[in-house]
Design a protein around this motif. Structure first.
Motif, PDB file in Angstrom:
ATOM      1  N   GLY A  98      -1.343  -8.996  -4.138  1.00 51.55           N
ATOM      2  CA  GLY A  98      -2.538  -8.592  -3.396  1.00 51.55           C
ATOM      3  C   GLY A  98      -3.118  -9.758  -2.615  1.00 51.55           C
ATOM      4  N   ARG A 145      -1.915  -8.752  -8.747  1.00 52.07           N
ATOM      5  CA  ARG A 145      -2.935  -9.589  -8.122  1.00 52.07           C
ATOM      6  C   ARG A 145      -2.333 -10.609  -7.151  1.00 52.07           C
ATOM      7  N   TRP A 189       0.866  -1.183   0.000  1.00 52.59           N
ATOM      8  CA  TRP A 189       0.000   0.000   0.000  1.00 52.59           C
ATOM      9  C   TRP A 189       0.895   1.223   0.000  1.00 52.59           C
ATOM     10  N   TRP A 228      -2.739   0.799  -4.024  1.00 53.71           N
ATOM     11  CA  TRP A 228      -2.025  -0.476  -4.049  1.00 53.71           C
ATOM     12  C   TRP A 228      -1.060  -0.522  -5.227  1.00 53.71           C
ATOM     13  N   TYR A 240      -8.888  -6.968  -5.725  1.00 55.36           N
ATOM     14  CA  TYR A 240      -8.573  -5.674  -5.128  1.00 55.36           C
ATOM     15  C   TYR A 240      -9.622  -5.277  -4.098  1.00 55.36           C
ATOM     16  N   ARG A 286     -12.083  -5.439 -10.264  1.00 57.49           N
ATOM     17  CA  ARG A 286     -11.120  -6.486  -9.885  1.00 57.49           C
ATOM     18  C   ARG A 286     -11.496  -6.974  -8.488  1.00 57.49           C
ATOM     19  N   THR A 289      -6.786   0.332  -8.867  1.00 56.55           N
ATOM     20  CA  THR A 289      -6.453  -0.270  -7.566  1.00 56.55           C
ATOM     21  C   THR A 289      -5.851   0.817  -6.675  1.00 56.55           C
TER      22      THR A 289
END
Lengths: 284, 284
Positions: B40, B37, B6, B33, B246, B243, B30
């Protein structure tokens, strides 16, 4: 290759049948399961996936007018692992489809009613997996041992409970009753941990030791429950719980088996699928 | 090494501040971030562990007389992923500490009361993580767009809601408001999937397309909600939801951050630890 190492299915290996003797239970055993801990955890994860899919289908069934539900009744002495079952087994399914209720000492409002009143109010609606952390069985366990009502009152409750559960089952709810049983030695270890770890103090209650001192009376009360309320529509399963991984594996299996037994299908569309697709296309 | 990517904390990157323009939202973005993916999902699993531990502490706090609770309010158009947040984010914590409530069309009993009546009844008790799948905001969203009450009635509700939430927050409940936003194109894909897969038909409602056709009016109603009810005590977070990974990561982070902000300690023992250990030893 399947990870299934149940030599005897859990619902058979654990079922309390007439003549079942609680005093003879090996709390460290893994009835029906022929694998080790790692294999048990692997199987539990696999069945957890099944359980998630089965429970979604049950939820869909309930959302479209179906009448079936499942009720898991958890009983056990302090530290037997009821909370761990909730966290690790019930925690594998979608919270949206779970209705969890813990039953403690009755509130003043609850005391104004029959002991089954709060239980009826908490029964799962169609489509839900209901979970009772303690239940109406406290009314023939702690209430019997601690002499909270006279013997003729608690003595009448076994038949009342059987009639109540038969009614619930007839209305479409499959009842899975689980008694988690730890040995006195394992219980002492778990209570000691709650005393030695400050992050566990909140789970400890001095009354737990009073109850532990009366274990023979509680075992007698549990034996009566198994003798008198392990019915065909709602049998008891006695789960040796000294090995937490086994208890969790066993309850996962009992739930998955019960949900499979409902034999539910995905609800058919109550709308014209082709027409809706055409409307969607037209919207762009 | 930490998996934290982040760059801007989620609660800052997603907060709806004065002047926030919903029409300019990139649903595929996103915010805050800086990872992909996989990163994440790794971070979400890590924060899920934090969340589980934090929620247990909140539960312990509630069981020992504490007054704090957390309430997650989930709003979003159909298919925005509210159910996925419940399953995948809320599903990471202990079901025992979760109080989930879905708000649909009011029942006859609910209609006899003020629109906040059912909301008040569903507020989480101390120690719980409450989750509202839809909420009192429906009373200024669908109710406004579909003209279910006159404009002066819904028009008064923004201030009423702010006063209500201020009261709830003052009583100890931290409120986390999340608006999940999908693009019209992604929404069409998700509705198509519900139509094309028989196991998803039960999730489809022909009314969803009627609502979709009125999207500009719904966006206008959401904009009013963000303009008028994103307060200091209960700010809105607008989460782009095309997404799914997210959106789930972001809500996990918002919840973990909120629980950390409560800064709770494990409750101290309300008994004599040494004396209890001695009693346990004496029991053998």
């Amino acid at each position: 290759m399947s990870s299934d190492r149940w030599q005897t299915p859990a619902h058979e290996a654990l079922r309390a049948r007439p003549g079942f003797d609680l005093a003879g239970l090996d709390h460290d055993a893994t009835p029906g399961w022929e694998g080790d801990r790692d294999q048990g955890e692997e199987r539990m994860a696999e069945r957890g996936e099944d359980l998630l899919a089965l429970q979604e289908k049950l939820y869909a069934h309930g959302r479209t007018g179906g009448t079936r539900a499942v009720l898991l009744v958890l009983q056990g002495l302090d530290t037997a692992g009821k909370g761990g079952i909730v966290r690790h087994v019930v925690g594998m399914v979608d919270p949206q489809g779970v209705a969890l209720r813990s039953f403690g000492v009755p509130t003043p409002e609850e005391r104004e009613h029959d002991y089954l009143w709060r239980i009826r109010n908490a029964l799962p609606r169609p489509g839900y997996l209901g979970v009772f952390d303690r239940s109406h069985y406290e009314d023939v366990l702690v209430v019997r041992v601690e002499e909270i009502v006279p013997p003729d009152v608690w003595g009448a409750r076994y038949d009342e409970i059987n009639a109540f559960e038969a009614e619930v089952a007839a209305a479409g709810t499959a009842i899975v009753k689980v008694a988690l049983m730890v040995s006195p030695a394992e219980q002492a270890l778990r209570l000691r941990e709650r005393l030695e770890r400050p992050d566990k103090h909140w789970k400890y209650n001095p009354g737990d030791l009073d109850v532990r001192a009366r274990r023979p009376a509680y075992e007698e009360a549990y034996q009566a429950v198994l003798d008198r309320t392990s019915t065909d529509v709602a049998p008891w399963h006695v789960v040796p719980a000294d090995r937490k991984w086994y208890a969790r594996l066993a309850v996962t299996e009992l739930l998955a088996h019960t949900l499979e037994g409902l034999d539910l299908a995905w609800p058919p569309a109550d709308f014209d699928v082709a027409a809706e697709l055409a409307r969607l296309d037209a919207q762009g």
